[in-house]
Design a protein around this motif. Sequence first.
Motif, PDB file in Angstrom:
ATOM      1  N   ILE A  90     -10.010 -61.481  93.972  1.00  0.00           N
ATOM      2  CA  ILE A  90     -10.935 -62.522  93.539  1.00  0.00           C
ATOM      3  C   ILE A  90     -10.629 -63.026  92.129  1.00  0.00           C
ATOM      4  CG2 ILE A  90     -12.788 -61.720  95.040  1.00  0.00           C
ATOM      5  CD1 ILE A  90     -14.103 -60.524  92.472  1.00  0.00           C
ATOM      6  N   HIS A  91      -9.628 -62.428  91.499  1.00  0.00           N
ATOM      7  CA  HIS A  91      -9.286 -62.723  90.107  1.00  0.00           C
ATOM      8  C   HIS A  91      -7.886 -62.142  89.917  1.00  0.00           C
ATOM      9  CE1 HIS A  91      -9.407 -62.069  85.720  1.00  0.00           C
ATOM     10  NE2 HIS A  91     -10.435 -62.897  85.669  1.00  0.00           N
ATOM     11  N   HIS A  92      -7.119 -62.647  88.972  1.00  0.00           N
ATOM     12  CA  HIS A  92      -5.768 -62.090  88.821  1.00  0.00           C
ATOM     13  C   HIS A  92      -5.802 -60.606  88.460  1.00  0.00           C
ATOM     14  CE1 HIS A  92      -6.405 -62.969  84.523  1.00  0.00           C
ATOM     15  NE2 HIS A  92      -5.480 -62.057  84.302  1.00  0.00           N
ATOM     16  N   SER A  93      -6.952 -60.129  87.947  1.00  0.00           N
ATOM     17  CA  SER A  93      -7.075 -58.725  87.550  1.00  0.00           C
ATOM     18  C   SER A  93      -7.940 -57.873  88.469  1.00  0.00           C
ATOM     19  CB  SER A  93      -7.663 -58.637  86.139  1.00  0.00           C
ATOM     20  OG  SER A  93      -6.797 -59.245  85.207  1.00  0.00           O
ATOM     21  N   PHE A  94      -8.490 -58.459  89.540  1.00  0.00           N
ATOM     22  CA  PHE A  94      -9.413 -57.696  90.384  1.00  0.00           C
ATOM     23  C   PHE A  94      -9.169 -57.890  91.868  1.00  0.00           C
ATOM     24  CE2 PHE A  94     -11.764 -58.180  86.440  1.00  0.00           C
ATOM     25  CZ  PHE A  94     -12.264 -56.912  86.233  1.00  0.00           C
ATOM     26  N   VAL A  95      -9.130 -56.771  92.593  1.00  0.00           N
ATOM     27  CA  VAL A  95      -9.139 -56.754  94.054  1.00  0.00           C
ATOM     28  C   VAL A  95     -10.343 -55.895  94.429  1.00  0.00           C
ATOM     29  CG1 VAL A  95      -7.990 -55.880  96.124  1.00  0.00           C
ATOM     30  CG2 VAL A  95      -6.658 -57.067  94.385  1.00  0.00           C
ATOM     31  N   ILE A  96     -11.222 -56.445  95.264  1.00  0.00           N
ATOM     32  CA  ILE A  96     -12.472 -55.755  95.578  1.00  0.00           C
ATOM     33  C   ILE A  96     -12.513 -55.307  97.038  1.00  0.00           C
ATOM     34  CG2 ILE A  96     -13.799 -56.883  93.757  1.00  0.00           C
ATOM     35  CD1 ILE A  96     -14.620 -58.119  97.068  1.00  0.00           C
ATOM     36  N   ASN A  97     -13.278 -54.249  97.261  1.00  0.00           N
ATOM     37  CA  ASN A  97     -13.552 -53.761  98.607  1.00  0.00           C
ATOM     38  C   ASN A  97     -14.823 -54.477  99.067  1.00  0.00           C
ATOM     39  OD1 ASN A  97     -14.457 -52.309 100.857  1.00  0.00           O
ATOM     40  ND2 ASN A  97     -13.710 -50.365 100.051  1.00  0.00           N
ATOM     41  N   MET A  98     -14.735 -55.270 100.126  1.00  0.00           N
ATOM     42  CA  MET A  98     -15.868 -56.076 100.568  1.00  0.00           C
ATOM     43  C   MET A  98     -17.029 -55.226 101.079  1.00  0.00           C
ATOM     44  SD  MET A  98     -13.963 -59.452 102.077  1.00  0.00           S
ATOM     45  CE  MET A  98     -12.545 -58.645 102.811  1.00  0.00           C
ATOM     46  N   ASP A  99     -16.772 -53.967 101.404  1.00  0.00           N
ATOM     47  CA  ASP A  99     -17.867 -53.073 101.802  1.00  0.00           C
ATOM     48  C   ASP A  99     -18.837 -52.822 100.648  1.00  0.00           C
ATOM     49  OD1 ASP A  99     -17.281 -52.618 104.470  1.00  0.00           O
ATOM     50  OD2 ASP A  99     -16.280 -50.707 104.131  1.00  0.00           O
ATOM     51  N   TYR A 100     -18.404 -53.036  99.413  1.00  0.00           N
ATOM     52  CA  TYR A 100     -19.223 -52.709  98.249  1.00  0.00           C
ATOM     53  C   TYR A 100     -19.794 -53.923  97.529  1.00  0.00           C
ATOM     54  CZ  TYR A 100     -17.543 -48.034  99.038  1.00  0.00           C
ATOM     55  OH  TYR A 100     -17.275 -46.820  99.615  1.00  0.00           O
ATOM     56  N   ILE A 101     -19.762 -55.077  98.166  1.00  0.00           N
ATOM     57  CA  ILE A 101     -20.393 -56.252  97.566  1.00  0.00           C
ATOM     58  C   ILE A 101     -21.896 -56.111  97.745  1.00  0.00           C
ATOM     59  CG2 ILE A 101     -20.707 -58.752  97.701  1.00  0.00           C
ATOM     60  CD1 ILE A 101     -17.820 -58.937  98.757  1.00  0.00           C
ATOM     61  N   GLN A 102     -22.606 -56.121  96.645  1.00  0.00           N
ATOM     62  CA  GLN A 102     -24.065 -56.046  96.726  1.00  0.00           C
ATOM     63  C   GLN A 102     -24.635 -57.451  96.908  1.00  0.00           C
ATOM     64  OE1 GLN A 102     -26.014 -54.421  93.255  1.00  0.00           O
ATOM     65  NE2 GLN A 102     -27.657 -53.612  94.532  1.00  0.00           N
ATOM     66  N   MET A 103     -24.106 -58.416  96.116  1.00  0.00           N
ATOM     67  CA  MET A 103     -24.531 -59.802  96.291  1.00  0.00           C
ATOM     68  C   MET A 103     -23.548 -60.746  95.611  1.00  0.00           C
ATOM     69  SD  MET A 103     -27.684 -60.595  93.769  1.00  0.00           S
ATOM     70  CE  MET A 103     -27.828 -59.696  92.262  1.00  0.00           C
ATOM     71  N   LYS A 104     -23.555 -61.974  96.102  1.00  0.00           N
ATOM     72  CA  LYS A 104     -22.777 -63.040  95.475  1.00  0.00           C
ATOM     73  C   LYS A 104     -23.757 -63.822  94.629  1.00  0.00           C
ATOM     74  CE  LYS A 104     -19.544 -66.788  96.377  1.00  0.00           C
ATOM     75  NZ  LYS A 104     -20.068 -67.721  95.419  1.00  0.00           N
ATOM     76  N   SER A 105     -23.405 -64.032  93.391  1.00  0.00           N
ATOM     77  CA  SER A 105     -24.289 -64.715  92.458  1.00  0.00           C
ATOM     78  C   SER A 105     -23.498 -65.791  91.736  1.00  0.00           C
ATOM     79  CB  SER A 105     -24.856 -63.703  91.467  1.00  0.00           C
ATOM     80  OG  SER A 105     -25.587 -64.342  90.461  1.00  0.00           O
ATOM     81  N   GLY A 106     -23.759 -67.057  92.063  1.00  0.00           N
ATOM     82  CA  GLY A 106     -23.021 -68.143  91.425  1.00  0.00           C
ATOM     83  C   GLY A 106     -21.542 -68.031  91.707  1.00  0.00           C
ATOM     84  N   GLU A 107     -20.753 -67.935  90.668  1.00  0.00           N
ATOM     85  CA  GLU A 107     -19.296 -67.823  90.809  1.00  0.00           C
ATOM     86  C   GLU A 107     -18.818 -66.379  90.673  1.00  0.00           C
ATOM     87  OE1 GLU A 107     -17.277 -70.320  91.798  1.00  0.00           O
ATOM     88  OE2 GLU A 107     -19.190 -71.351  92.009  1.00  0.00           O
ATOM     89  N   GLY A 108     -19.716 -65.438  90.893  1.00  0.00           N
ATOM     90  CA  GLY A 108     -19.315 -64.048  90.750  1.00  0.00           C
ATOM     91  C   GLY A 108     -19.927 -63.161  91.817  1.00  0.00           C
ATOM     92  N   LEU A 109     -19.537 -61.900  91.751  1.00  0.00           N
ATOM     93  CA  LEU A 109     -20.045 -60.890  92.668  1.00  0.00           C
ATOM     94  C   LEU A 109     -20.682 -59.777  91.860  1.00  0.00           C
ATOM     95  CD1 LEU A 109     -16.944 -60.439  95.003  1.00  0.00           C
ATOM     96  CD2 LEU A 109     -19.007 -61.764  95.476  1.00  0.00           C
TER      97      LEU A 109
END
Length: 176
Positions: free
Chosen positions: A125-144
């Motif tokens: 989601i960013h040049h410095s971040f790869v996230i596990n979608m199982d741990y998304i609590q919420m999407k807020s604006g342009e962030g997680l």
Amino acid sequence: MDGFEVARIIREKDQQAIIIFITSHAEWMPEAFEVNAFHYLIKPIDEIKVKKVLMKAIDQLSLRKMILQFTIQKKVYTIYLGEVEYFESMKRKMIIHLKTGEEYEYYGTMKEVIDKISPQLFTQIHHSFVINMDYIQMKSGEGLVMQSGREITITKKYHPAFQRAYRNYVLMRTKE
């Protein structure tokens, strides 16, 4: 106590638990999303459909049991990818953030991580971040907001890919 109350208790204790509802009340399906249910089956249930859902659940568990190995000071560590909340890149170092709050730092690149992870479960989601979608609590604006409370911005470059990946992730979890 109803099924949703039980599911909330399960979710508090285990973010990874696979919860499948079986009910005759289709109107309660939206509540299943609040507890991140894997699937919602409506009675009367079809044996073939139940088998498909259970096979998908097994596939999902298999994805979470994939491992990642890395070296820190000549010691080889092995972790389950399903335990990783997100990866962070800082210069030449990778930081692995686990759901437990533990962190591991080692020398590596984001490309090496991306080559080893499952695109069904992880997305950049960013040049410095790869996230596990199982741990998304919420999407807020342009962030997680991740389960740990960490807020991570989705950059414009990665936003379309994130939208696709997350849509596919949700479809994979709810598809019949």
